[in-house]
Design a protein around this motif. Structure first.
Motif, short mmCIF file in Angstrom:
data_model
loop_
_atom_site.label_atom_id
_atom_site.label_comp_id
_atom_site.label_asym_id
_atom_site.label_seq_id
_atom_site.Cartn_x
_atom_site.Cartn_y
_atom_site.Cartn_z
N UNK A 639 0.83 -1.21 0.00
CA UNK A 639 0.00 0.00 0.00
C UNK A 639 0.86 1.26 0.00
N UNK A 640 1.97 1.23 0.74
CA UNK A 640 2.85 2.39 0.84
C UNK A 640 4.27 2.02 0.43
N UNK A 641 4.91 2.93 -0.26
CA UNK A 641 6.35 2.84 -0.51
C UNK A 641 6.94 4.23 -0.29
N UNK A 642 8.14 4.26 0.29
CA UNK A 642 8.74 5.54 0.68
C UNK A 642 10.25 5.41 0.63
N UNK A 643 10.93 6.49 0.26
CA UNK A 643 12.40 6.50 0.28
C UNK A 643 12.89 7.93 0.42
N UNK A 644 14.00 8.09 1.10
CA UNK A 644 14.67 9.39 1.21
C UNK A 644 16.17 9.14 1.17
N UNK A 645 16.88 10.01 0.44
CA UNK A 645 18.31 9.81 0.25
C UNK A 645 19.02 11.17 0.19
N UNK A 646 19.60 11.63 1.30
CA UNK A 646 20.37 12.88 1.28
C UNK A 646 21.83 12.61 0.87
N UNK A 647 22.48 13.62 0.32
CA UNK A 647 23.89 13.51 -0.05
C UNK A 647 24.64 14.74 0.43
N UNK A 648 25.72 14.49 1.18
CA UNK A 648 26.64 15.55 1.58
C UNK A 648 27.90 15.44 0.73
N UNK A 649 28.35 16.57 0.20
CA UNK A 649 29.58 16.61 -0.58
C UNK A 649 30.55 17.58 0.06
N UNK A 650 31.84 17.25 -0.02
CA UNK A 650 32.87 18.13 0.54
C UNK A 650 34.04 18.18 -0.42
N UNK A 651 34.45 19.39 -0.74
CA UNK A 651 35.59 19.60 -1.64
C UNK A 651 36.88 19.54 -0.84
N UNK A 652 37.76 18.61 -1.21
CA UNK A 652 39.04 18.46 -0.53
C UNK A 652 40.17 19.21 -1.23
N UNK A 653 39.79 20.13 -2.12
CA UNK A 653 40.79 20.88 -2.85
C UNK A 653 41.52 19.98 -3.85
N UNK A 654 42.83 20.02 -3.83
CA UNK A 654 43.61 19.20 -4.74
C UNK A 654 43.50 17.72 -4.47
N UNK A 655 42.95 17.35 -3.33
CA UNK A 655 42.79 15.93 -2.99
C UNK A 655 41.47 15.36 -3.49
N UNK A 656 40.67 16.17 -4.21
CA UNK A 656 39.44 15.66 -4.80
C UNK A 656 38.21 16.03 -4.00
N UNK A 657 37.18 15.21 -4.09
CA UNK A 657 35.92 15.43 -3.39
C UNK A 657 35.49 14.14 -2.70
N UNK A 658 34.68 14.31 -1.67
CA UNK A 658 34.14 13.16 -0.97
C UNK A 658 32.64 13.39 -0.77
N UNK A 659 31.86 12.34 -0.89
CA UNK A 659 30.42 12.44 -0.71
C UNK A 659 29.94 11.30 0.17
N UNK A 660 28.88 11.58 0.91
CA UNK A 660 28.29 10.58 1.79
C UNK A 660 26.78 10.57 1.54
N UNK A 661 26.23 9.39 1.21
CA UNK A 661 24.82 9.26 0.88
C UNK A 661 24.20 8.12 1.68
N UNK A 662 23.56 8.43 2.79
CA UNK A 662 22.73 7.40 3.45
C UNK A 662 21.36 7.38 2.78
N UNK A 663 20.66 6.28 2.85
CA UNK A 663 19.32 6.21 2.29
C UNK A 663 18.47 5.23 3.07
N UNK A 664 17.19 5.54 3.13
CA UNK A 664 16.22 4.69 3.82
C UNK A 664 15.06 4.46 2.86
N UNK A 665 14.64 3.22 2.70
CA UNK A 665 13.48 2.90 1.88
C UNK A 665 12.56 1.97 2.65
#
Length: 749
Positions: A639-665
Motif C-alpha cells: 500500500x505504501x512505498x517511501x524512500x529518502x536519500x540525502x547527499x553531503x559533498x565536501x571539496x578536498x581541494x587538490x585531494x578531490x571530493x568526498x560524498x556521503x549518501x545514506x538512504x532509507x526505503x
C-alpha cells in the motif's frame, strides 16, 4: 525460415533503408536522441541538478517536465556510486514499483507497477511490465535481472504504455539504456570486494578507429559466495556466478547518418535457488528445517545455468532539421537449465527439473517529427517469437512424475503514432494510438509416469500412466490502445497535465494446463486490459533548486489474467482464466532538492489502493465456478512505498571530493499470491543503505565504500505454497539479500 535467416533478412531490411538514406541525404548536424539526453543529463549532474533532465519516454528526447507521464529517471553513474547491484535496486527509489528476482531463480525478473504485472515467468506467459534494452523489447524474463554496469540511465515509466511500447506494457515499462561510445578514446576499470567473498571485475573501453567509426565494449565478471548453504550437499545457496559482455560499433559516415551495431551476452551459473521451508513437518521423522533463512536441505540438485544473447542494429537518418527516420532490427535468444526443490528436503517429495528456451526477431521503423508546434513519432513494429520448455513435477510420496512440455509461437504486428501539438505557449495536447494484431500457436503435452523423473529427464524406466493433455491450438487477438493528454503551463517552470491511456496484455495458452482437470485450458485465455486516468504536476521552484512531481491515478483493470495452481489428489491443477475485474487508485510524489552547493536530497512516496470488484474462478475439485471476491487481494502491491536519500559533498581541494549518501526505503505489507498466506506474506520492511565515495580532482580515480541493508532485515520476496502430506507440506519462502558491505575502486583513462 531459420532463425539466422530471419535475423539476416531483418538486418538487410534495416540496412536497405539507411543505405537509400545515405545516397539521398543532404548534410545536417547529426546528434542522436541518446547523445542529446546523455550530454544534457551529465551537465545537469555536474551543475547540481538545476538543468533539465531529458528522457526518451515518448521515443524522442524531451524534458522530463514536459512529458505527461509518470517517469523516474535514474542516472547509471549515481546507481553505481550507491552500490546498486542489479535492476531490482531501482524499486527502492521508485514509487509503486516492484522489481524482484523470481522465486526459485537467480536472474529471472518479476515486475509489477501500480498493481499490474505477472509473477509467473513460465514460457508462454507474458510479462505485465515491459523491459527494453536500448529500445529493443525483451520478451522473456529469464536473465532479465540486468546487472548495473556500463549503463547510461534507467527510466521507469508508470502506467499503461500501450501506444508507444506495445501490448505487454500494461503496467508500465522499464528502459535500460547503455552508454553510447562517442568519438573519444577512453575506458574504465572497476574492481570490488565485499562480504560473502564478493569479487566484481568490470572493464569498458571506447576506441575510435576514425573520425566516423568507433568500437567499444564492456565485460563484467561478478562472483559471490552464497548468503546461505545447501546443508544437504554442502554447496553455496544464494550465490552469484555471472559473466556478461557487451560490444558495439558506432558509425557516422555523414553528418546526418548514424548506425549502431550492438551485441550482449550473459551467462549465469549461480547454483539453483531452492528457498527455505517455513514449516517443519515434511512427513520425515528425522527432518529439521534449517535455522537460517538462506539455508536449505534440498536434494533436487544444485547445477543451474542461464544464458542469453542479443544483437541489434539501430540506424538513424536526419532527413531534415525536423524529420528523422529510425530503424531498429534485433534478434535475441536464450536457454535455461535448472532445478527447483519445492519441498526443501533431501528426498524427492516435490522436485522440478526444468529446461526453457526462447528466441525472438523484431523490426521497428519510426519517423520522428520535431517542429515548432507539432512533435511526435509514428511507426510500425513486428515481432516473431518462439518459446518452449519442459519440466517434471516429481511426486516422490506417490511414486509419480507429471511431465509437462510445450511451445508457443507468437507473431505480433503493430502500427502506432503519438503526436503533441502546442496550442499556445501555455497549452499542449497529445493524441496517440496503437493497433496490435497478435497471432499465437500453442502446443501442450502433459503426461503422468510411474517412477521418479520422466524419460525426458533421464529415467528411461518410467512407465506412462495417463495422458493428461495433448493439443495444439491457435488464437488471434487484436486491440486498439489509445492515449490522450492535455498539459497546461502556467509558468515555464510548472506543468499540469491530465491523461488517459489504455494498456493491453495479449491472451495465450497455459503451458501447465491439465485438460483432465480443466478441460477449457485447450482454448487458452483472453487478453486483459487497463484503462488508466492520471492527473499530475511537475514543477521547478526556489530558483530551480527544487524539482518535484505529483501524480494521482485511477485504473479500471478488466479480464485480469490470474494464474492458479491447486493441489488435486496426486496432481496439480494449473489454469489461467480471466477471473477478475478490479479498480486501482493512488498517488505518487517525487522530489529532489539542492539545499546548498554541498547538500542535496531526493525522496519519493507512493500510495496504492488495489481492490478486486469481481473474481470468478474455477474450482477443479467441484468443476464449478466460484466467487472469491471477498477472499482474494492483489499480490506484490504494498500500500505504501517511501524512500529518502540525502547527499553531503565536501571539496578536498587538490585531494578531490568526498560524498556521503545514506538512504532509507520502506515498503509496507504485501501478499505473495492473491490468496492470503500468513506463512509467506511479507509484513513490510525497511532497508537502510549508505555510500561513502571519494573522487580524485581529475576524476580519474574513485574509491567507494557501500553498505546495503545495514539493519540486516530478513524480508520475503516470493514463495511456493503446496500444503498437504502428499506434497510434503511444501511451503517455501525466498528472501531478499542480507547485510552486505562492498569496497570498490575505479580507474578511468
Amino acid at each position: 525460415m531459420s532463425t539466422s535467416s530471419r535475423l539476416l533478412n531483418g538486418l538487410k531490411v534495416g540496412g536497405a533503408v539507411v543505405a537509400f538514406a545515405a545516397a539521398a541525404a543532404p548534410l545536417h548536424a547529426q546528434v542522436s536522441d541518446e547523445e542529446q539526453v546523455a550530454a544534457a543529463n551529465a551537465a545537469g549532474i555536474e551543475e547540481g541538478g538545476g538543468e533539465e533532465i531529458l528522457v526518451t519516454a515518448r521515443r524522442r528526447a524531451e524534458s522530463l517536465q514536459d512529458v505527461p507521464i509518470s517517469v523516474t529517471s535514474l542516472d547509471g553513474e549515481t546507481l553505481e556510486d550507491q552500490g546498486a547491484v542489479d535492476l531490482t535496486a531501482v524499486m527502492q527509489s521508485t514509487p509503486n514499483t516492484t522489481l524482484q528476482i523470481a522465486r526459485g531463480s537467480n536472474s529471472t525478473l518479476i515486475g509489477f507497477i501500480r498493481g499490474v504485472g505477472q509473477q509467473d515467468p513460465l514460457w508462454g506467459f507474458e510479462p505485465g511490465v515491459g523491459l527494453y534494452l536500448d529500445d529493443v523489447y525483451v520478451a522473456r524474463p529469464q536473465a532479465a535481472v540486468l546487472d548495473i554496469f556500463d549503463v547510461e540511465r534507467i527510466e521507469v515509466l508508470r502506467g499503461p504504455q500501450g501506444t508507444l511500447y506495445g501490448r505487454n506494457t500494461i503496467g508500465g515499462a522499464v528502459k535500460y539504456v547503455t552508454r553510447r561510445l562517442g568519438n573519444e578514446f577512453g575506458g574504465r576499470v572497476r574492481a570490488a570486494y565485499g562480504t560473502y567473498d564478493q569479487i566484481d571485475l568490470v572493464g569498458s573501453i571506447t576506441a575510435p578507429v576514425s573520425d566516423t567509426l568507433s568500437v567499444g565494449g564492456a565485460v563484467a565478471w561478478l562472483q559471490r559466495d552464497g548468503f546461505g548453504e545447501n546443508l544437504n550437499t554442502g554447496n553455496e545457496h544464494y550465490d552469484k556466478n555471472v559473466l556478461a559482455a557487451r560490444a558495439s560499433i558506432e558509425f557516422a559516415p555523414t553528418s546526418n547518418l548514424f548506425f549502431r551495431l550492438a551485441g550482449d551476452w550473459i551467462r549465469d551459473r549461480s547454483n539453483a535457488r531452492h528457498g527455505h521451508r517455513v514449516v517443519g513437518n515434511a512427513g520425515l521423522p528425522d527432518f529439521e528445517p534449517p535455522a537460517d533463512e538462506y539455508d536449505t536441505r534440498a536434494g533436487a540438485g544444485d547445477p543451474n545455468e542461464v544464458e542469453t544473447r542479443g544483437i541489434s542494429l539501430t540506424a538513424e537518418w536526419n532527413v531534415t532539421d525536423q524529420v528523422t527516420l529510425k530503424s531498429i532490427s534485433a534478434y535475441r535468444d536464450g536457454e535455461t537449465e535448472g532445478n527447483i526443490d519445492f519441498d526443501g528436503t533431501p528426498q524427492p517429495i516435490l522436485d522440478i527439473p526444468a529446461f526453457y528456451e526462447d528466441d525472438q526477431v523484431s523490426q521497428e521503423f519510426q519517423i520522428v517529427y520535431e517542429g515548432d508546434r507539432l512533435q511526435g513519432v509514428a511507426g510500425v513494429y513486428y515481432l516473431d517469437g518462439h518459446a518452449a520448455g519442459a519440466f517434471d513435477t516429481v511426486l516422490g510420496n506417490a511414486g509419480l512424475t507429471i511431465f509437462t512440455a510445450g511451445s508457443v509461437d507468437t507473431r505480433s504486428l503493430a502500427a502506432f503514432a503519438d503526436f503533441s501539438y502546442n496550442l499556445s505557449d501555455q497549452w499542449r495536447v497529445s493524441l496517440g494510438g496503437r493497433y496490435t494484431d497478435d497471432r499465437r500457436r500453442g502446443t501442450v503435452l502433459r503426461q503422468t509416469f510411474a517412477g521418479l523423473r520422466s524419460p525426458f529427464f533421464g529415467n528411461e524406466a518410467a512407465v506412462p500412466v495417463v495422458l493428461n493433455t495433448d493439443y495444439t491450438n491457435t488464437r488471434n487477438d487484436a486491440e486498439f490502445t489509445p492515449r490522450a493528454s492535455i498539459s497546461y503551463l502556467p509558468t515555464p517552470d510548472v506543468t499540469v497535465y491530465a491523461s488517459y491511456s489504455r494498456g493491453y496484455k495479449s491472451g495465450g495458452f497455459d503451458m501447465r494446463g491439465d485438460a483432465s482437470l480443466t478441460p477449457e485450458t485447450v482454448n487458452g485465455y483472453d487478453p486483459e486490459t487497463v484503462d488508466a486516468y492520471e492527473i499530475g504536476l511537475k514543477a521547478y521552484a526556489l530558483d530551480r533548486a527544487l524539482y518535484f512531481s505529483l501524480a494521482g491515478f485511477y485504473s479500471d483493470y478488466r479480464d485480469q489474467q490470474v494464474t492458479v495452481q491447486v493441489p488435486v489428489g496426486a496432481n496439480v491443477a494449473s489454469f489461467v482464466n480471466n477471473a477478475a475485474d478490479s479498480r486501482i487508485f493512488g498517488f505518487e510524489a517525487e522530489a529532489r532538492a539542492n539545499v546548498t552547493d554541498n547538500f542535496s536530497v531526493s525522496a519519493m512516496l507512493g500510495y496504492i489502493n488495489a481492490d478486486f470488484k469481481r473474481v470468478i474462478t474455477f474450482d477443479p475439485v467441484t468443476q464449478q465456478e466460484v466467487d472469491v471476491s471477498d477472499i482474494w487481494d492483489f499480490q506484490n502491491t504494498p500500500e505504501f512505498s517511501f524512500a529518502v536519500s540525502p547527499t553531503w559533498r565536501h571539496d578536498l581541494g587538490g585531494a578531490g571530493t568526498i560524498s556521503f549518501t545514506p538512504s532509507v526505503s520502506y515498503r509496507s505489507e504485501y501478499q505473495q499470491f492473491e490468496v492470503p498466506n500468513a506463512l509467506l506474506d511479507e509484513d513490510g520492511y525497511t532497508l537502510v543503505d549508505a555510500a561513502l565515495v571519494w573522487t580524485s580532482a581529475n576524476e580519474r580515480y574513485q574509491v567507494s565504500l557501500v553498505g546495503r541493508n545495514l539493519a540486516d532485515e530478513r524480508y520475503r520476496i516470493g514463495g511456493y505454497n503446496f500444503p498437504g502430506a502428499l506434497f510434503g507440506n511444501s511451503i517455501v519462502a525466498f528472501y531478499g539479500p542480507p547485510r552486505t558491505v562492498t569496497l570498490t575502486g575505479e580507474v578511468r583513462f
